[in-house]
Design a protein around this motif. Structure first.
Motif, mmCIF file in Angstrom:
data_model
loop_
_atom_site.group_PDB
_atom_site.id
_atom_site.type_symbol
_atom_site.label_atom_id
_atom_site.label_comp_id
_atom_site.label_asym_id
_atom_site.label_seq_id
_atom_site.Cartn_x
_atom_site.Cartn_y
_atom_site.Cartn_z
ATOM 1 N N ARG A 875 53.468 38.390 -19.792
ATOM 2 C CA ARG A 875 53.979 37.039 -19.586
ATOM 3 C C ARG A 875 53.736 36.657 -18.138
ATOM 4 N NH1 ARG A 875 59.018 36.397 -19.515
ATOM 5 N NH2 ARG A 875 59.148 34.286 -20.384
ATOM 6 N N SER A 876 53.516 35.394 -17.918
ATOM 7 C CA SER A 876 53.254 34.932 -16.555
ATOM 8 C C SER A 876 54.378 35.335 -15.604
ATOM 9 C CB SER A 876 53.100 33.406 -16.548
ATOM 10 O OG SER A 876 52.908 32.925 -15.242
ATOM 11 N N GLU A 877 55.609 35.272 -16.099
ATOM 12 C CA GLU A 877 56.749 35.621 -15.256
ATOM 13 C C GLU A 877 56.737 37.090 -14.839
ATOM 14 O OE1 GLU A 877 57.526 31.909 -17.272
ATOM 15 O OE2 GLU A 877 56.825 33.849 -17.998
ATOM 16 N N ASP A 878 56.001 37.916 -15.573
ATOM 17 C CA ASP A 878 55.958 39.353 -15.280
ATOM 18 C C ASP A 878 54.685 39.768 -14.550
ATOM 19 O OD1 ASP A 878 58.385 39.615 -16.618
ATOM 20 O OD2 ASP A 878 57.402 39.983 -18.545
ATOM 21 N N LYS A 879 53.942 38.803 -14.048
ATOM 22 C CA LYS A 879 52.626 39.151 -13.502
ATOM 23 C C LYS A 879 52.703 40.143 -12.347
ATOM 24 C CE LYS A 879 52.189 34.772 -10.888
ATOM 25 N NZ LYS A 879 53.080 33.907 -11.685
ATOM 26 N N PHE A 880 53.743 40.054 -11.529
ATOM 27 C CA PHE A 880 53.792 40.964 -10.390
ATOM 28 C C PHE A 880 54.156 42.385 -10.801
ATOM 29 C CE2 PHE A 880 54.148 36.904 -8.122
ATOM 30 C CZ PHE A 880 53.065 37.065 -7.275
ATOM 31 N N LYS A 881 54.721 42.541 -11.984
ATOM 32 C CA LYS A 881 54.942 43.890 -12.504
ATOM 33 C C LYS A 881 53.621 44.597 -12.760
ATOM 34 C CE LYS A 881 59.342 42.777 -14.780
ATOM 35 N NZ LYS A 881 60.071 42.716 -16.072
ATOM 36 N N ALA A 882 52.578 43.813 -13.020
ATOM 37 C CA ALA A 882 51.245 44.378 -13.221
ATOM 38 C C ALA A 882 50.448 44.399 -11.928
ATOM 39 C CB ALA A 882 50.499 43.573 -14.284
ATOM 40 N N ILE A 883 50.604 43.342 -11.134
ATOM 41 C CA ILE A 883 49.759 43.203 -9.941
ATOM 42 C C ILE A 883 50.165 44.184 -8.844
ATOM 43 C CG2 ILE A 883 49.219 41.639 -8.022
ATOM 44 C CD1 ILE A 883 49.181 39.345 -10.036
ATOM 45 N N LEU A 884 51.444 44.324 -8.576
ATOM 46 C CA LEU A 884 51.872 45.112 -7.416
ATOM 47 C C LEU A 884 51.476 46.582 -7.516
ATOM 48 C CD1 LEU A 884 55.336 43.480 -6.621
ATOM 49 C CD2 LEU A 884 53.156 43.175 -5.440
ATOM 50 N N PRO A 885 51.701 47.262 -8.647
ATOM 51 C CA PRO A 885 51.252 48.670 -8.717
ATOM 52 C C PRO A 885 49.738 48.807 -8.569
ATOM 53 C CG PRO A 885 52.804 48.183 -10.477
ATOM 54 C CD PRO A 885 52.450 46.870 -9.851
ATOM 55 N N TYR A 886 49.017 47.867 -9.167
ATOM 56 C CA TYR A 886 47.559 47.936 -9.062
ATOM 57 C C TYR A 886 47.110 47.666 -7.631
ATOM 58 C CZ TYR A 886 42.622 46.836 -9.833
ATOM 59 O OH TYR A 886 41.251 46.810 -9.777
ATOM 60 N N ALA A 887 47.736 46.664 -6.994
ATOM 61 C CA ALA A 887 47.376 46.328 -5.610
ATOM 62 C C ALA A 887 47.646 47.502 -4.684
ATOM 63 C CB ALA A 887 48.137 45.087 -5.161
ATOM 64 N N LEU A 888 48.768 48.206 -4.920
ATOM 65 C CA LEU A 888 49.099 49.374 -4.089
ATOM 66 C C LEU A 888 48.058 50.474 -4.280
ATOM 67 C CD1 LEU A 888 51.032 50.867 -2.203
ATOM 68 C CD2 LEU A 888 52.334 51.586 -4.231
ATOM 69 N N LYS A 889 47.745 50.749 -5.519
ATOM 70 C CA LYS A 889 46.745 51.784 -5.819
ATOM 71 C C LYS A 889 45.396 51.420 -5.222
ATOM 72 C CE LYS A 889 44.748 54.156 -9.841
ATOM 73 N NZ LYS A 889 44.730 54.204 -11.337
ATOM 74 N N ARG A 890 45.022 50.163 -5.351
ATOM 75 C CA ARG A 890 43.745 49.695 -4.787
ATOM 76 C C ARG A 890 43.743 49.825 -3.267
ATOM 77 N NH1 ARG A 890 42.524 44.434 -2.856
ATOM 78 N NH2 ARG A 890 40.268 44.102 -2.624
ATOM 79 N N GLY A 891 44.867 49.453 -2.645
ATOM 80 C CA GLY A 891 44.949 49.538 -1.193
ATOM 81 C C GLY A 891 44.751 50.950 -0.692
ATOM 82 N N LEU A 892 45.320 51.903 -1.420
ATOM 83 C CA LEU A 892 45.157 53.309 -1.028
ATOM 84 C C LEU A 892 43.707 53.755 -1.167
ATOM 85 C CD1 LEU A 892 48.378 54.814 -2.671
ATOM 86 C CD2 LEU A 892 47.932 54.488 -0.227
ATOM 87 N N LYS A 893 43.055 53.298 -2.239
ATOM 88 C CA LYS A 893 41.649 53.663 -2.432
ATOM 89 C C LYS A 893 40.792 53.115 -1.303
ATOM 90 C CE LYS A 893 41.644 53.904 -7.492
ATOM 91 N NZ LYS A 893 41.131 53.257 -8.731
ATOM 92 N N ILE A 894 41.091 51.871 -0.898
ATOM 93 C CA ILE A 894 40.309 51.255 0.176
ATOM 94 C C ILE A 894 40.551 51.977 1.496
ATOM 95 C CG2 ILE A 894 40.037 49.155 1.556
ATOM 96 C CD1 ILE A 894 40.692 47.555 -0.991
ATOM 97 N N LYS A 895 41.812 52.293 1.753
ATOM 98 C CA LYS A 895 42.157 52.902 3.042
ATOM 99 C C LYS A 895 41.678 54.341 3.154
ATOM 100 C CE LYS A 895 46.022 53.642 6.201
ATOM 101 N NZ LYS A 895 47.467 53.392 6.445
ATOM 102 N N PHE A 896 41.841 55.096 2.078
ATOM 103 C CA PHE A 896 41.544 56.528 2.159
ATOM 104 C C PHE A 896 40.251 56.906 1.448
ATOM 105 C CE2 PHE A 896 46.193 56.236 2.544
ATOM 106 C CZ PHE A 896 46.342 56.794 3.811
ATOM 107 N N GLY A 897 39.571 55.906 0.907
ATOM 108 C CA GLY A 897 38.280 56.171 0.291
ATOM 109 C C GLY A 897 38.355 57.025 -0.938
ATOM 110 N N ARG A 898 39.458 56.919 -1.687
ATOM 111 C CA ARG A 898 39.579 57.709 -2.910
ATOM 112 C C ARG A 898 38.502 57.320 -3.906
ATOM 113 N NH1 ARG A 898 45.259 57.704 -5.709
ATOM 114 N NH2 ARG A 898 43.868 58.548 -7.317
ATOM 115 N N LYS A 899 38.015 58.281 -4.589
ATOM 116 C CA LYS A 899 37.008 58.030 -5.600
ATOM 117 C C LYS A 899 37.466 58.631 -6.924
ATOM 118 C CE LYS A 899 33.213 58.190 -2.263
ATOM 119 N NZ LYS A 899 33.028 56.739 -2.244
ATOM 120 N N GLU A 900 36.981 58.020 -7.999
ATOM 121 C CA GLU A 900 37.307 58.556 -9.321
ATOM 122 C C GLU A 900 36.530 59.834 -9.565
ATOM 123 O OE1 GLU A 900 36.549 55.549 -12.203
ATOM 124 O OE2 GLU A 900 38.398 54.468 -11.782
#
Length: 900
Positions: A875-900
């Protein structure tokens, strides 16, 4: 300056989802509402919360308004589009909702045609509100779209056999859920884009399927909606797939609710733009990606042409000497900082790039019409001749004609020619196309207009029934028009009929393929010369909206030498027309043909058949640079025609006004140091040739007559029309040109290719406020490096040679003695194709729509469920429940160069 309206400012601030943005009068949140929302409407809306339903009784209590007045106001607010309504409560009471801007009120304001015409700024309002809130958030959106906007749902038949699919990935699931409650309504994106002249020329009506309570809303509030049955919905969905449109569902209410299924054209769709412009496919993509089975792919290019995301391009199947080609992949934002430098503002054009820089099959590249040669050879090899013919006609409505007279640039480029001899492509095409000569089995292409059930009624005139004009008419008819072709001669066909001798192209071949064009709805009016019998202005007064002028080069050129007005002197064009009309035409005595091109050879060979006792050709060029093809020259010499190179005409000798001979002077060079035509002669070295006939085949001219009187069309080099190089539009906006009147004399296949492009332009032109260029396929292809391929194994059969009809005297008869291949020859010859090209999918760009699978005739491209997370709907009202965990994970990958 208009007075600032505080209530509108407050309302814009309330609805916007631009985080941290303070709305001003300069913002679309303000001016988009201000043009249609009254202060009284804003006052009511401000009593509501965004996407929180309120019943009439609740609104009555909240606003304190009189009951009837409030009912009328809510109806008007719903009509305007600032409110929506539904009955989603246990009591099934009508309740009103203040929607977000997108999907929501910005769209709804664009669906009311009269309102949009009165306030065209609403088009930009919708465009801005579908972009501005997303510019910063898109890289942080996880698979599934996080309850933002729309979600691609694949073509159902592309995933029918997918065992892991889930209900929400199937359109049938949503249709069953809202069983019997559907309404077709206009596409708000198509409507919006037209307000600023970026329309895609589709008919906007009915492409959006509202479901459930939304169906009632779009019908009851003057948004162009109409109730439709389940069967009508399926028909609209099929028409969408036929046109290559993408199915999308709304994605702001979680996995249990949608309110619309849209059929989207990427050239206008704002929902598809969110992933394409920002290069963030998570915003749109389905759970699926497309993959090509290379051994089954024939590089026909149909998937490339229709892929909305530009994820499929043509590449090569053959290995290089260094190994297989490695193709680049689109960079994604999941591990990289992302900003405007990563965006693609020109995605609509860039998504139409046809092939990788390393190139693809040379036959498709070299053909001016870019026919899927490799594809129709494969179909012919399988014995599927009608399917092969259908594939050819995607680019060429005259396959039988071209099978007889094409100059075979595809064969000149054929990779097989670097091994031994090129594949006999044209002979195979001639075999395939022979069924067009039989009215019982000929192939009539389906008409596929970008509409949901009607033909276009705009009147279009094509002037000239040669290959360019008829091809334009053919593709306009395929698009849903009923064009009228005006031809001044008594028969259609142009130079195919009046310029090519029957021993090369029998007229029944031309007639048969023109009959196909008539059966598609094209009217051909012969014996009508535009400019003489009727003028362009008169046709405009009759309602014609656009004109395609393709009258060819019908006149010959004189040499400008003494004696050329004598009896017995003619031009190639006039002579071929005369002999073509009357094969009993007789020529007594000797004939000299001046010129060294293919037309000159046609003249010489025709003169032989007309009874000339001796025929010779004289040309400026040396034998090594003669314009005529080696095959044409060989055929001429086989008929005892003598060819003399390096001579230019000086004077025609006459007696009693009749030709008695011609004097030639030695040509020392034809071109200057810049390769421009600038012949240099030795005036003292001459030769005199006795003859009774001189035929000048040294060029052709355009006979405009009074056609362009009063028009603004500019004429340039060679008296040809000046036009845009992409659109063929002249300085008179409703006039387009093509074929020889634009390029000068060229081959039939060049005219055919120009005709198709003319049809594309005219379709876009006559549909108001559409762009002639945006998202247009530029038809640019690159040939693979034939010097850098490694052939491990291939069929070593020799090139097949067609038989001849021994009962026809090939040196004297006007009948064509060349036979077509036998089926066995076709089988042998098609096996010689090396299969150079293949489609390549960039999985990082693929949005999993499945459009490609509907266009492939070789079962070579399929969808695979590789991204199940893309079916997570929030639901649109729940978008940050999806965005924030993904944004955090993405930020760590960018900062520390994590790779799959």
């Amino acid at each position: 300056m208009a007075e600032q309206r505080e209530l509108i400012l407050q309302l814009g601030q309330k609805i916007t989802d631009r985080i941290g943005h303070k709305v001003t009068v300069e913002d679309p949140e303000y001016w988009g509402l201000a043009c249609v929302v009254t202060d009284e409407m804003a006052e009511v809306a401000l009593k509501m919360k965004v996407r929180k339903p309120m019943t009439f009784d609740q609104l009555l209590a909240a606003t304190g308004k009189e009951e009837q007045a409030l009912r009328e106001l809510l109806d008007e607010m719903s009509r305007v589009g600032i409110l929506e309504y539904n009955w989603e409560n246990p009591e099934r009471k009508k309740q009103y909702v203040l929607p977000m801007f997108v999907p929501g009120s910005a769209e709804f304001t664009n669906m009311n045609k009269e309102q949009l015409e009165a306030h065209p700024e609403l088009g930009r309002f919708f465009e801005r509100m579908s972009r501005l809130p997303l510019e910063k958030v898109t890289p942080m959106v996880p698979q599934g779209g996080a309850g933002i906007g729309m979600h691609v749902i694949p073509v159902e038949k592309a995933i029918e056999m997918e065992n892991e699919s889930v209900d929400i990935e199937h359109i049938s699931h949503w249709l069953r859920k809202y069983d019997g409650k559907y309404a077709a309504s206009p596409c708000s994106c198509r409507m919006s884009r037209k307000t600023y002249d970026e329309g895609c020329a589709d008919d906007p009506q009915d492409w959006c399927i509202a479901v459930g309570d939304m169906a009632d809303y779009v019908v009851e509030t003057n948004k162009g909606g109409r109730y439709v049955t389940y069967e009508e919905v399926l028909d609209i969905l099929q028409r969408a797939e036929d046109n290559g449109f993408v199915h999308q569902i709304t994605n702001i209410d979680g996995r249990n609710k949608i309110f619309a299924i849209c059929n989207c054209n990427v050239n206008v769709c704002y929902a598809l733009r969110t992933s394409q412009l920002f290069n963030t496919p998570n915003m749109s993509r389905s759970a699926y990606v497309a993959r090509v089975t290379a051994e089954d792919c024939v590089a026909c290019g149909r998937c490339v042409e229709y892929c909305p995301a530009g994820a499929v391009k043509l590449g090569q199947k053959l290995c290089t000497k260094e190994g297989p080609v490695t193709y680049p992949k689109q960079e994604l934002p999941d591990r990289t900082s992302w900003g405007p430098d990563k965006w693609d503002e020109d995605y609509r054009d860039n998504n139409r790039i046809n092939c990788y820089d390393t190139g693809t099959a040379p036959c498709k590249t070299a053909c001016p019409a870019h026919i899927a040669v490799q594809g129709y050879l494969k179909k012919a090899a399988q014995g599927k001749y009608t399917e092969a013919l259908a594939l050819i006609k995607k680019e060429n409505p005259f396959p039988a004609v071209c099978g007889h007279v094409c100059n075979r640039r595809c064969e000149d480029a054929c990779t097989r020619g670097t091994v031994d001899q090129a594949v006999a492509i044209d002979e195979v095409k001639k075999f395939i196309a022979r069924q067009d000569l039989d009215a019982d089995v000929r192939y009539i292409p389906p008409v596929i207009p970008p509409t949901t059930g009607r033909l276009f009624d705009e009147k279009i005139a094509v002037i000239g029934a040669g290959p360019a004009g008829l091809s334009c008419a053919f593709y306009l008819a395929e698009k849903g028009y009923l064009p009228v072709v005006f031809e001044k001669n008594e028969k259609p066909g142009g130079m195919l009929v009046y310029g090519i001798p029957s021993f090369k192209l029998e007229k029944d071949v031309v007639d048969a393929e023109i009959d196909v064009i008539r059966q598609m709805g094209v009217e051909i009016r012969c014996g009508v010369e535009v400019g003489k019998d009727v003028t362009l202005d008169e046709l405009r007064s009759e309602g014609y909206r656009a004109f395609y002028i393709a009258i060819g080069c019908q006149g010959g050129r004189m040499a400008g030498i003494p004696g050329e007005k004598a009896d017995g002197v003619t031009t190639a064009v006039d002579f071929l027309r005369t002999a073509g009309r009357d094969e009993a035409y007789e020529m007594e005595g000797r004939t000299v043909v001046v010129g060294g091109g293919n037309v000159a050879v046609d003249v010489a060979r025709t003169a032989v058949r007309c009874g000339s006792s001796e025929v010779s050709m004289f040309c400026l060029e040396g034998r090594d640079i003669m314009p005529a093809s080696a095959e044409e020259v060989e055929e001429a010499e086989e008929e005892d025609i003598s060819i003399h190179c390096g001579w230019g005409p000086k004077e025609i000798l006459t007696e009693d006004g009749k030709v008695r001979g011609i004097v030639f002077k030695k040509c020392l060079s034809v071109f200057d140091e810049k390769n421009r035509f600038a012949p240099v002669y030795d005036e003292e070295e001459t030769v005199t040739v006795p003859c009774e006939h001189v035929c000048l085949s040294i060029g052709q001219s355009i006979l405009w007559g009074n056609l362009l009187d009063g028009s603004g069309v500019e004429l340039g080099r060679g008296n040809g029309a000046v036009a845009d190089t992409l659109t063929y539009q002249t300085s008179e906006p409703d006039i387009f040109v093509g074929g020889d009147v634009y390029t000068g004399p060229k081959f039939a296949i060049d005219a055919i290719a120009a005709g198709k492009e003319g049809a594309v332009s005219i379709h876009r032109y006559v549909q108001p406020h559409s762009s002639l260029t945006i998202g247009r396929n530029r038809r640019q292809f690159i040939e693979l490096d034939k010097e850098n391929i490694e052939l491990e194994a291939y069929d070593n059969s020799s090139r097949q040679i067609p038989g001849t009809d021994g009962s026809i005297d090939r040196r004297r008869s006007f009948r064509d003695n060349r036979k077509t291949f036998t089926e066995e020859q076709v089988r042998i010859e098609t096996a010689r194709c090396l299969g150079c090209g293949a489609s390549i999918v960039d999985e990082n760009k693929c949005i999993g729509c499945g459009v490609c699978t509907t266009k492939c005739g070789f079962d070579a491209i399929h969808l695979f469920r590789e991204h199940p997370g893309c079916s997570n709907m929030y639901r649109s009202e729940d978008k940050f429940k999806a965005i924030l965990p993904y944004a955090l994970k993405r930020g760590l990958k960018i900062k520390f160069g994590r790779k799959e």
